[in-house]
Scaffold this motif. Structure first.
Motif, short mmCIF file in Angstrom:
data_model
loop_
_atom_site.label_atom_id
_atom_site.label_comp_id
_atom_site.label_asym_id
_atom_site.label_seq_id
_atom_site.Cartn_x
_atom_site.Cartn_y
_atom_site.Cartn_z
N VAL A 39 1.26 -1.28 0.55
CA VAL A 39 0.03 0.59 -0.14
C VAL A 39 0.44 0.59 -0.27
CG1 VAL A 39 -2.21 1.32 0.86
CG2 VAL A 39 -1.59 -1.31 1.46
N LEU A 40 0.75 2.45 -1.35
CA LEU A 40 1.58 3.36 -1.05
C LEU A 40 0.70 4.81 -1.49
CD1 LEU A 40 3.19 3.41 -4.64
CD2 LEU A 40 1.57 1.84 -4.00
N GLY A 49 4.80 7.82 2.41
CA GLY A 49 6.04 6.62 2.71
C GLY A 49 4.57 5.53 1.89
N GLU A 50 4.78 3.71 2.50
CA GLU A 50 4.45 2.63 2.20
C GLU A 50 4.10 1.77 2.93
OE1 GLU A 50 6.61 1.10 -1.39
OE2 GLU A 50 8.18 1.09 0.15
N ILE A 51 3.30 0.82 3.32
CA ILE A 51 3.51 -0.52 4.27
C ILE A 51 3.67 -1.27 2.81
CG2 ILE A 51 2.55 -1.66 4.87
CD1 ILE A 51 0.57 0.81 6.29
N ALA A 52 4.71 -2.52 3.31
CA ALA A 52 5.14 -3.62 2.34
C ALA A 52 4.97 -4.96 2.98
CB ALA A 52 6.12 -3.63 2.04
N LEU A 53 4.05 -6.21 2.87
CA LEU A 53 4.13 -7.20 3.39
C LEU A 53 4.40 -8.38 1.96
CD1 LEU A 53 0.42 -6.87 4.41
CD2 LEU A 53 2.46 -7.27 6.31
N ASP A 54 5.40 -9.47 2.80
CA ASP A 54 6.12 -10.16 1.50
C ASP A 54 5.92 -11.43 2.56
OD1 ASP A 54 7.99 -10.61 -1.14
OD2 ASP A 54 9.07 -11.67 0.79
N PHE A 55 5.82 -12.54 1.44
CA PHE A 55 5.73 -13.90 2.35
C PHE A 55 6.19 -14.55 1.25
CE2 PHE A 55 1.81 -12.53 0.92
CZ PHE A 55 0.95 -14.34 0.47
N GLY A 56 6.08 -16.41 1.91
CA GLY A 56 6.05 -17.61 1.07
C GLY A 56 4.75 -18.54 1.22
N ASP A 89 7.62 -4.02 5.98
CA ASP A 89 7.87 -2.99 5.82
C ASP A 89 7.63 -1.62 5.83
OD1 ASP A 89 10.00 -1.67 5.37
OD2 ASP A 89 10.95 -1.86 3.95
N ASN A 90 7.50 -1.08 7.07
CA ASN A 90 6.78 -0.15 6.50
C ASN A 90 7.09 1.21 6.92
OD1 ASN A 90 6.29 -1.24 9.83
ND2 ASN A 90 5.18 0.41 10.52
N SER A 91 7.44 2.31 6.37
CA SER A 91 7.31 3.62 6.56
C SER A 91 7.25 4.89 7.59
CB SER A 91 7.89 4.25 5.13
OG SER A 91 7.36 4.07 4.47
N MET A 92 5.84 4.36 7.81
CA MET A 92 5.44 4.81 8.55
C MET A 92 3.98 4.69 9.47
SD MET A 92 1.77 5.72 6.22
CE MET A 92 2.93 6.10 4.55
N PRO A 93 3.91 4.90 11.14
CA PRO A 93 3.64 4.53 12.39
C PRO A 93 2.50 4.19 11.33
CG PRO A 93 4.66 5.87 12.76
CD PRO A 93 5.02 5.82 11.78
N LEU A 94 1.83 2.69 12.40
CA LEU A 94 0.36 2.48 12.33
C LEU A 94 0.07 1.31 12.98
CD1 LEU A 94 0.24 -1.40 11.27
CD2 LEU A 94 1.81 -0.28 9.60
N ARG A 95 -1.03 1.35 13.02
CA ARG A 95 -1.80 0.63 14.03
C ARG A 95 -2.55 -1.03 13.91
NH1 ARG A 95 -2.16 5.31 15.85
NH2 ARG A 95 -4.14 5.55 14.50
#
Length: 198
Positions: A39-40, A49-56, A89-95
């Motif tokens: 999400v960017l 900023g952005e939020i990135a999730l990476d998984f198998g 990987d989140n470049s900004m705080p979140l809840r």
């Protein structure tokens, strides 16, 4: 004839010395497919900023479902995904579900507590690396940020692990974090602290 070649003998001696230094150690090289969710945000001034999730993605099967029903996954952290750690990987705080997660890079785990209580573990990679473990030994990880997730029965079963963040159209700072596997779905409300674009 190569066995008597001085270069071959030297190579054998070097390999034997390395093996003696690490008895029983075996190296594995893996090539796996991973899945990413991102999400960017951006505007004419730039991007806050952005939020990135990476998984198998792991295929779900009856064996996993039976182990889950039998309590084999209870009160222990799971590697959330295949092979390497699932990462946030989140470049900004979140809840997520009201729990604050500072901006950063994190390893994620999942733990089942009680009948249908699931907790997302958010771990500092530096602390995890000190344990010298592979993600398949995720149950050895301690501490971290704990995020309780809501359990739901999936309307349509998930054939494989799915993780994502959904943002409603027109919404900038609120969404839903979701994990799906088999007939199970876990969710938590997401709130993003959006800074000014630079």
């Amino acid at each position: 004839s190569v066995r008597t070649d001085a270069r071959f003998v030297k190579l054998q001696e070097a390999l034997a010395a390395k093996a003696a230094a690490h008895p029983g150690l075996v190296a594995f090289a893996q090539t796996t497919e991973r899945r990413s969710v991102r999400v960017l945000w951006f505007d004419k001034k730039g991007s806050p900023g952005e939020i990135a999730l990476d998984f198998g993605p792991v295929p779900w099967n009856d064996e996993y479902e039976q182990a889950l029903a039998a309590g084999k996954f209870k009160d222990k952290k799971w590697r959330l995904g295949g092979d390497f750690w699932t990462t946030l990987d989140n470049s900004m705080p979140l809840r997520i579900a009201g729990v604050a997660i500072p901006a950063g890079y994190w390893y994620l785990t999942l733990e089942r507590r009680g009948e249908n209580e699931f907790v997302l573990g958010v771990h500092d990679p530096a602390a995890v690396k000190k344990l010298h473990i592979d993600p398949y030994r995720a149950e050895q990880v301690t501490g971290g940020i704990e995020v309780p997730l809501q359990h739901h029965v999936a309307v349509t079963p998930h054939a494989q692990l799915a993780i994502g963040i959904a943002m409603p159209i027109g919404e900038l700072a609120k969404g839903t974090f979701a994990i799906g596997f088999g007939g199970h779905e876990l969710t938590g409300a997401v709130d993003i602290d959006l800074p000014e674009a630079r």
